[in-house]
Motif scaffolding. Structure first.
Motif, PDB file in Angstrom:
ATOM      1  N   PRO A   1       0.787  -1.250   0.000  1.00 12.39           N
ATOM      2  CA  PRO A   1       0.000   0.000   0.000  1.00 12.39           C
ATOM      3  C   PRO A   1       0.812   1.288   0.000  1.00 12.39           C
ATOM      4  CG  PRO A   1      -0.163  -1.123   2.124  1.00 12.39           C
ATOM      5  CD  PRO A   1       0.553  -2.058   1.208  1.00 12.39           C
ATOM      6  N   GLY A   2       2.084   1.257   0.444  1.00 12.87           N
ATOM      7  CA  GLY A   2       2.896   2.477   0.404  1.00 12.87           C
ATOM      8  C   GLY A   2       3.338   2.923   1.783  1.00 12.87           C
ATOM      9  N   LEU A   3       3.852   4.159   1.848  1.00  9.74           N
ATOM     10  CA  LEU A   3       4.354   4.744   3.098  1.00  9.74           C
ATOM     11  C   LEU A   3       3.241   5.585   3.727  1.00  9.74           C
ATOM     12  CD1 LEU A   3       7.037   5.259   4.778  1.00  9.74           C
ATOM     13  CD2 LEU A   3       7.358   7.279   3.348  1.00  9.74           C
ATOM     14  N   GLY A   4       3.198   5.611   5.066  1.00 10.91           N
ATOM     15  CA  GLY A   4       2.096   6.289   5.753  1.00 10.91           C
ATOM     16  C   GLY A   4       2.224   7.800   5.837  1.00 10.91           C
ATOM     17  N   THR A   5       2.309   8.471   4.706  1.00  7.88           N
ATOM     18  CA  THR A   5       2.357   9.941   4.701  1.00  7.88           C
ATOM     19  C   THR A   5       0.953  10.490   4.455  1.00  7.88           C
ATOM     20  OG1 THR A   5       2.692  10.038   2.315  1.00  7.88           O
ATOM     21  CG2 THR A   5       4.677   9.933   3.676  1.00  7.88           C
ATOM     22  N   PRO A   6       0.700  11.759   4.825  1.00  5.12           N
ATOM     23  CA  PRO A   6      -0.603  12.369   4.509  1.00  5.12           C
ATOM     24  C   PRO A   6      -0.887  12.330   3.005  1.00  5.12           C
ATOM     25  CG  PRO A   6       0.651  13.772   6.016  1.00  5.12           C
ATOM     26  CD  PRO A   6       1.572  12.659   5.604  1.00  5.12           C
ATOM     27  N   GLU A   7       0.154  12.523   2.175  1.00  6.97           N
ATOM     28  CA  GLU A   7      -0.047  12.522   0.713  1.00  6.97           C
ATOM     29  C   GLU A   7      -0.505  11.148   0.222  1.00  6.97           C
ATOM     30  OE1 GLU A   7       2.765  13.570   2.229  1.00  6.97           O
ATOM     31  OE2 GLU A   7       2.491  15.734   1.967  1.00  6.97           O
ATOM     32  N   ALA A   8       0.086  10.089   0.784  1.00 10.94           N
ATOM     33  CA  ALA A   8      -0.287   8.736   0.355  1.00 10.94           C
ATOM     34  C   ALA A   8      -1.724   8.420   0.782  1.00 10.94           C
ATOM     35  CB  ALA A   8       0.681   7.713   0.941  1.00 10.94           C
TER      36      ALA A   8
END
Ligand SMILES: [Zn+2]
Length: 327
Positions: free
Chosen positions: A42-49
């Motif tokens: 799913p990706g990295l837990g950033t606000p953008e993601a």
């Protein structure tokens, strides 16, 4: 459609999830199932993601609850970091190998001893303390990007499991990350290869405290094994799907052979610590980029450990630091 979404064959979608590093994005793959979908990495837990996933679901007509399973190729934060968040919203199981999960817990679990072990390793290999301080602060910043940690179910190399319309073989793929798996489907000849084989980018091979000592040997062995698979399309963790899987593996092997030769040659002229050699190879400017410096330092160590095991160089203690030299 959102420019971050590309349609692949068989109804699969590639989602480019943004990353705040030079890699720019990590690939998630959405696989249609009889009921709902499976998401790989799913990706990295950033606000953008998180924002991107909200947009992706809206555009594809899916709800969080349509995500029935979250599959992780390996434990690196840019692939695994958002898994807990996605699980909270979807209720989906997160599937990862036991070894990958143990590594994630060791790095980001309660009372992690990892930063201290990394400090001891790098300082022993000649890194000045104030540079290590920057790396440690950078590492601390990852904790919120991999939180919350998911509840997981284990998958294992050698196992076969159904993704979409087919059964896939799970292949152990150590070196870039111990515990990593690739997924291979012999009828359509697709290989979901995580970061083990990447187009245009050389996967980082890092010595990591607490893991086995010779990741480069494991990586080269894994590449030889992966080369025997007949692959029509490789689906990597970064950049875009590509076709010449075997050719790319050959390039990666040649890259490491050249790097090993260059390092042995440099040490012939001057004995030095791993950190000094790292700066010769990658440049002192990396001092301003602790994230990339950590990759460069651990990659330098991986090559030095390989050369030493092969008997091409040796190390000895000089004061508090370890110095490498040729015979
Ligand atoms: Zn990775």
């Amino acid at each position: 459609m959102n420019t971050n979404i590309s349609t692949l064959a068989h109804g699969w979608l590639q989602v480019k999830v943004p990353l705040p590093f030079s890699l720019k994005w990590v690939n998630s793959y959405i696989i249609p199932e009889r009921e709902g979908v499976t998401v790989i990495d799913p990706g990295l837990g950033t606000p953008e993601a998180k924002e991107l996933w909200t947009d992706v679901l809206a555009e594809t007509g899916l709800d969080w609850g349509d995500i029935k399973r979250i599959m992780i190729t390996h434990q690196h934060p840019d692939h695994y970091g958002l898994a807990g968040y996605m699980q909270e919203r979807s209720g989906a199981p997160v599937c990862i190998t036991e070894r990958s999960h143990a590594y994630a817990m060791r790095l980001w679990g309660e009372g992690s001893g990892f930063p201290k072990a990394l400090r001891e390793l790098y300082i022993h290999h000649g890194m000045p303390g104030e540079i290590m301080d920057r790396i440690e602060r950078n590492l601390d910043g990852f904790i919120e990007l991999v939180s919350p940690q998911p509840q997981v179910e284990y998958i294992a190399a050698g196992q076969r499991l159904v993704l979409g319309d087919w059964e896939w073989e799970l292949i152990d793929a150590p070196g870039h990350a111990y515990g990593a798996v690739c997924f291979y489907q012999p009828d359509i000849r697709w290989m979901v290869c995580g970061d083990q084989v990447l187009p245009h980018i050389t996967p980082n091979i890092s010595v990591v405290p607490g893991e086995e000592k010779d990741p480069l040997e494991a990586f080269l062995g894994s590449l030889e094994q992966l080369k025997s698979y007949d692959v029509a399309l490789a689906l990597p963790g970064h950049r875009d799907p590509f076709t010449d899987f075997q050719g790319r593996i050959d390039e990666l092997i040649s890259h490491h052979v050249r790097r090993l030769d260059r390092m042995a040659e440099l040490l012939k002229h001057e004995s030095c610590t791993a950190f000094a050699l790292c700066e010769t190879l990658f440049g002192v400017r990396l001092r301003d980029n602790p994230h990339n410096l950590r990759f460069a330092m651990s990659e330098t160590l991986a090559h030095l450990y390989y050369l030493e095991r092969e008997g091409r160089i040796r190390s000895r203690e000089v004061g508090a630091a370890l110095v490498y030299e040729t015979f």
